[in-house]
Design an enzyme around this catalytic site. Structure first.
Site, PDB file in Angstrom:
ATOM      1  N   ARG A 217       0.872  -1.331  -0.056  1.00  0.00           N
ATOM      2  CA  ARG A 217      -0.056  -0.097  -0.171  1.00  0.00           C
ATOM      3  C   ARG A 217       0.705   1.213  -0.023  1.00  0.00           C
ATOM      4  NH1 ARG A 217      -3.464   2.770   4.233  1.00  0.00           N
ATOM      5  NH2 ARG A 217      -5.606   3.458   2.810  1.00  0.00           N
TER       6      ARG A 217
ATOM      7  N   ILE B 154      -7.268   7.271  -0.597  1.00  0.00           N
ATOM      8  CA  ILE B 154      -6.851   5.711  -1.102  1.00  0.00           C
ATOM      9  C   ILE B 154      -7.926   4.984  -0.003  1.00  0.00           C
ATOM     10  CG2 ILE B 154      -4.879   5.757   0.586  1.00  0.00           C
ATOM     11  CD1 ILE B 154      -3.881   3.447  -1.003  1.00  0.00           C
ATOM     12  N   SER B 155      -8.650   4.166  -0.082  1.00  0.00           N
ATOM     13  CA  SER B 155      -9.786   3.723   0.728  1.00  0.00           C
ATOM     14  C   SER B 155      -9.086   2.932   1.854  1.00  0.00           C
ATOM     15  CB  SER B 155     -10.736   2.482  -0.015  1.00  0.00           C
ATOM     16  OG  SER B 155     -11.468   3.263  -0.889  1.00  0.00           O
ATOM     17  N   GLN B 156      -9.734   2.791   3.084  1.00  0.00           N
ATOM     18  CA  GLN B 156      -9.381   2.260   4.241  1.00  0.00           C
ATOM     19  C   GLN B 156      -9.035   0.652   3.982  1.00  0.00           C
ATOM     20  OE1 GLN B 156     -12.120   2.039   7.192  1.00  0.00           O
ATOM     21  NE2 GLN B 156     -11.231   0.882   8.540  1.00  0.00           N
TER      22      GLN B 156
END
Length: 176
Positions: free
Chosen positions: A92, A118-120
């Site tokens: 990530r 950026i998504s969890q």
């Protein structure tokens, strides 16, 4: 009363005008700002590459716990082992701005620019799991963003197509 012209002595608080309460508050503020400066330096300190693997493993454990904590809402107490394995493999930190790489494995969204995030990781894992993907599947993703979700999907299916409306995000995701 003592004169304000004392030499070689510490002047009493009533002479200097600073009460004990003010001195305590001043000391507290100084300590608080030093602590915050230390936190900022630590939070932005570059993370060694080998540490990312450890951080990914910790993130997978945290996501597993979040799944257990939310099982009443999501209807399952664990996610597909393949999904969790891929979350533990995809870096990530490669999908966030350089100044946020030390925070890449926190289980929360992070800004990627242009008003996007950026998504969890928990949400990425859950969405991916809910798709019930098979190795031969083809996926169309709308909204590439950083490309992290597409990278996760690409390890589980035969092909991923992704579309991004913001040219700068599309270009940076394509490079990854």
């Amino acid at each position: 009363r003592q004169s304000a012209k004392m030499t070689g002595h510490i002047q009493p608080a009533w002479v200097t005008g600073m009460s004990r309460l003010n001195r305590s508050a001043s000391t507290f503020r100084r300590g608080f700002f030093l602590a915050m400066a230390g936190f900022f330096v630590f939070a932005t300190w570059p993370v060694a590459a080998e540490d990312f693997q450890t951080l990914r493993a910790q993130l997978v454990e945290e996501i597993s716990q979040d799944v257990m904590d939310t099982r009443g809402y999501i209807g399952k107490s664990s996610l597909d082992d393949r999904v969790m394995r891929v979350i533990g493999l995809v870096g990530r930190h490669r999908f966030v701005p350089a100044h946020l790489q030390s925070q890449a494995y926190e289980n929360r969204p992070l800004p990627i620019g242009y008003g996007q995030t950026i998504s969890q990781p928990y949400i990425v894992a859950l969405m991916t799991d809910l798709l019930e993907l098979e190795p031969g599947d083809v996926v169309l993703e709308i909204g590439t963003g950083s490309g992290y979700q597409a990278a996760v999907l690409s390890r589980l299916v035969s092909r991923v197509y992704t579309i991004e409306i913001i040219p700068e995000l599309a270009e940076s995701a394509e490079k990854r």
